[in-house]
Write a protein that holds these residues in place. Structure first.
Motif, PDB file in Angstrom:
ATOM      1  N   SER A   1      23.670  10.009 -27.983  1.00 30.00           N
ATOM      2  CA  SER A   1      23.521   9.474 -29.337  1.00 30.00           C
ATOM      3  C   SER A   1      23.082  10.553 -30.325  1.00 30.00           C
ATOM      4  O   SER A   1      23.344  10.438 -31.521  1.00 30.00           O
ATOM      5  CB  SER A   1      22.505   8.327 -29.338  1.00 30.00           C
ATOM      6  N   ILE A   2      22.407  11.576 -29.826  1.00 26.81           N
ATOM      7  CA  ILE A   2      22.031  12.696 -30.697  1.00 26.81           C
ATOM      8  C   ILE A   2      23.286  13.334 -31.291  1.00 26.81           C
ATOM      9  O   ILE A   2      23.310  13.732 -32.457  1.00 26.81           O
ATOM     10  CB  ILE A   2      21.217  13.750 -29.916  1.00 26.81           C
TER      11      ILE A   2
ATOM     12  N   GLY B   1      32.671   6.095 -29.428  1.00 22.21           N
ATOM     13  CA  GLY B   1      32.917   4.705 -29.038  1.00 22.21           C
ATOM     14  C   GLY B   1      32.367   4.391 -27.662  1.00 22.21           C
ATOM     15  O   GLY B   1      31.715   3.357 -27.449  1.00 22.21           O
ATOM     16  N   TYR B   2      32.621   5.283 -26.713  1.00 17.58           N
ATOM     17  CA  TYR B   2      32.079   5.107 -25.356  1.00 17.58           C
ATOM     18  C   TYR B   2      30.556   5.131 -25.374  1.00 17.58           C
ATOM     19  O   TYR B   2      29.888   4.295 -24.754  1.00 17.58           O
ATOM     20  CB  TYR B   2      32.593   6.211 -24.434  1.00 17.58           C
ATOM     21  N   SER B   3      29.992   6.113 -26.064  1.00 22.15           N
ATOM     22  CA  SER B   3      28.545   6.324 -26.048  1.00 22.15           C
ATOM     23  C   SER B   3      27.776   5.172 -26.677  1.00 22.15           C
ATOM     24  O   SER B   3      26.752   4.733 -26.152  1.00 22.15           O
ATOM     25  CB  SER B   3      28.219   7.632 -26.775  1.00 22.15           C
ATOM     26  N   LEU B   4      28.262   4.666 -27.823  1.00 26.06           N
ATOM     27  CA  LEU B   4      27.550   3.600 -28.518  1.00 26.06           C
ATOM     28  C   LEU B   4      27.484   2.316 -27.699  1.00 26.06           C
ATOM     29  O   LEU B   4      26.532   1.543 -27.809  1.00 26.06           O
ATOM     30  CB  LEU B   4      28.227   3.310 -29.859  1.00 26.06           C
TER      31      LEU B   4
ATOM     32  N   SER C   1      18.253   4.868 -28.188  1.00 25.89           N
ATOM     33  CA  SER C   1      19.563   5.297 -28.663  1.00 25.89           C
ATOM     34  C   SER C   1      19.558   5.506 -30.173  1.00 25.89           C
ATOM     35  O   SER C   1      20.056   6.526 -30.678  1.00 25.89           O
ATOM     36  CB  SER C   1      20.627   4.258 -28.281  1.00 25.89           C
ATOM     37  N   GLU C   2      18.976   4.558 -30.924  1.00 23.98           N
ATOM     38  CA  GLU C   2      18.908   4.694 -32.382  1.00 23.98           C
ATOM     39  C   GLU C   2      17.945   5.808 -32.795  1.00 23.98           C
ATOM     40  O   GLU C   2      18.181   6.504 -33.781  1.00 23.98           O
ATOM     41  CB  GLU C   2      18.471   3.364 -33.008  1.00 23.98           C
TER      42      GLU C   2
END
Length: 495
Positions: A44-45, A138-141, A164-165
């Motif tokens: 997410s970074i 897309g995969y990561s989120l 994640s956020e």
């Protein structure tokens, strides 16, 4: 799928639940679970970095590659459009190869995307790199929140799911810092974009050493492996681990029984013939993801330099410095939200966040409109815009930012979780791409002030939506959340 006999002891279950719920975030936090949640969310970074760095890099790309404003708009917003590929594929992928290897797949796409953009000789090649990075996004989120939700105890799931956020905001801040320090360096935008190819290599090595989701292991009939993972990730020791194992096994057995009896596929049960509970889950998750992006948060971040420039702040160093301050404020508030999410609950934090954003956006609209109509740029109006932007992103970080990922990943039943989350993330990315790509065009037609008034109106509707459609899930086991949506009690449910 073989499902072992369930021998759940209600006394043991009550003890384990009491242990988990009676401790604070840090006292009850399992260090191993915290470590793997950190690692799972690290991609997410890279998303945050791209959002932050592109706000400055696009200024230099425009000069070097001689592209138009329209092309810059397409480049900026296309990341979210391309991420639809990854988000819609992520559900099936993670069910087939596992949550862990899906995180690795996202990292591979990030590496390809970063190198492609950093070395791009033309706008077309830049877009190809952007596409690879978008698929990784897309995969990561989708996968980071799902993996974290499935491996976390109920008592700390909100905090761990917010990581994640937090990382997205840290990435945004790093992007702003990159803009500031690399602005006057040769090959500035290439370095800004290309250096993000190195962190995913480290992430891949780390992910190979972390365990698979226990819920995915149970779905594969690998009960003993799941038990070993739960023993490592449960704060209440073996009693809590056994309770969680029995709950997951029962949920898996129920899902398997339903699947065998009606012969329905996952997509059919989600979209064509959903139960009342599943339909309400879809409304909640899709609505929440819609409002997260319809708030205009991504557009505000991408176009912060232009917004502040129109407010009377000139000079690249000053513009980048103001965005750094905004990034620090945004990151600080998402940390605060993460720490209190499991204490105060999802719905109260969402109501606070969306209400605060409504007020902030109206204030930003007023300040922007006054500056647009004024020949002179009074300091108070500039200050109002800067404070309103910081307040807007801060309230976003308190509510919609972290809680959207936590809530969307925890409400679906185990069999539908991956695909249900992928639908929600797909809507998220679609709305983000529409808002980001249309922001420069619409802002010229109705001014920045008009845009912020529009976003403020959308947030006012979001306040009502969060109150009416989102039952509280704080402290609930994943296997128990379906009952909240299967009843009319919704908002009155206890956490």
């Amino acid at each position: 799928m073989a499902v072992a006999e369930i021998t759940s002891d209600p006394i043991v279950s009550e003890k384990a639940t009491a242990v988990a719920s009676s401790q604070g975030v840090f006292k009850g936090l399992n260090k191993f679970t915290f470590a793997v949640a950190l690692l799972a969310s690290t991609n997410s970074i890279l998303l945050g970095y791209d959002i932050g760095v592109m706000s400055g890099a696009k200024l230099f790309i425009k000069e070097t590659l001689h592209v138009s404003d329209k092309q810059i708009g397409i480049l900026t917003g296309s990341l979210n459009l391309f991420s639809l590929i990854g988000s819609f594929a992520s559900g099936k992928t993670s069910d087939c190869i596992g949550r862990r290897y899906t995180i690795i797949l996202a990292s591979v796409f990030f590496i390809i995307g970063a190198l492609g953009m950093g070395l791009a000789p033309s706008f077309i090649w830049l877009m190809i790199g952007r596409m690879a990075a978008g698929i990784g996004v897309g995969y990561s989120l989708m996968i980071a929140p799902v993996y974290t939700a499935e491996i976390s105890p109920a008592s700390t799931r909100g905090f761990l799911g917010s990581i994640s956020e937090i990382f997205i905001n840290i990435g945004i801040l790093l992007g702003y810092l990159s803009n500031y320090f690399l602005a006057n360096v040769k090959y500035n935008w290439r370095l800004m974009l290309g250096i993000s190819a190195f962190p995913p290599v480290v992430i891949i090595v780390g992910v190979l050493m972390m365990p698979e989701s226990p819920r995915w292991l149970i779905m594969q009939g690998r009960r003993e492996e799941a038990k070993r993972v739960l023993l490592k990730t449960s704060s209440g020791g073996e009693a809590e681990a056994n309770m969680r194992l029995d709950d997951i096994t029962l949920a898996a057995a129920t899902s398997a029984s339903i699947n065998e009896s009606n012969g329905h596929g996952v997509w059919r049960d989600l979209l064509l013939k959903p139960t009342t509970a599943v339909r309400r889950m879809l409304v909640a998750s899709i609505g929440l993801n819609f409002f997260m992006q319809a708030s205009g948060n991504d557009a505000v971040i991408y176009y912060t330099p232009e917004v502040f420039k129109s407010a009377g702040i000139h000079g690249q160093s000053k513009l980048f410095l103001v965005t750094i301050i905004m990034g620090i404020v945004k990151t600080s508030f998402v940390l605060i939200s993460a720490l209190f999410l499991d204490r105060f609950g999802r719905q109260p934090m969402l109501l606070l966040g969306t209400t605060g954003m409504t007020v902030s956006l109206v204030g930003l609209g007023l300040g922007s409109t006054y500056l647009y109509r004024s020949i002179k740029k009074p300091v108070w109006a500039i200050a109002l815009c800067v404070v309103a932007v910081c307040a807007d992103v801060s309230f976003f970080s308190i509510g919609l930012g972290p809680i959207t990922w936590v809530y969307s990943s925890e409400i679906f039943p185990m069999r539908l979780r991956a695909q249900g989350s992928s639908i929600a993330v797909g809507v998220n990315r679609l709305i983000s791409s529409v808002v980001t790509m249309t922001f420069p065009v619409l802002s010229k037609k109705i001014t920045y002030g008009g845009m912020f008034f529009m976003f403020g109106g959308i947030m006012a509707i979001a306040v009502v939506f969060c109150y009416v459609f989102l039952p509280e899930t704080k402290g609930k086991n994943l296997e128990d959340i379906e009952e909240l949506f299967d009843s009319r009690r919704g908002n009155s449910s206890e956490g």
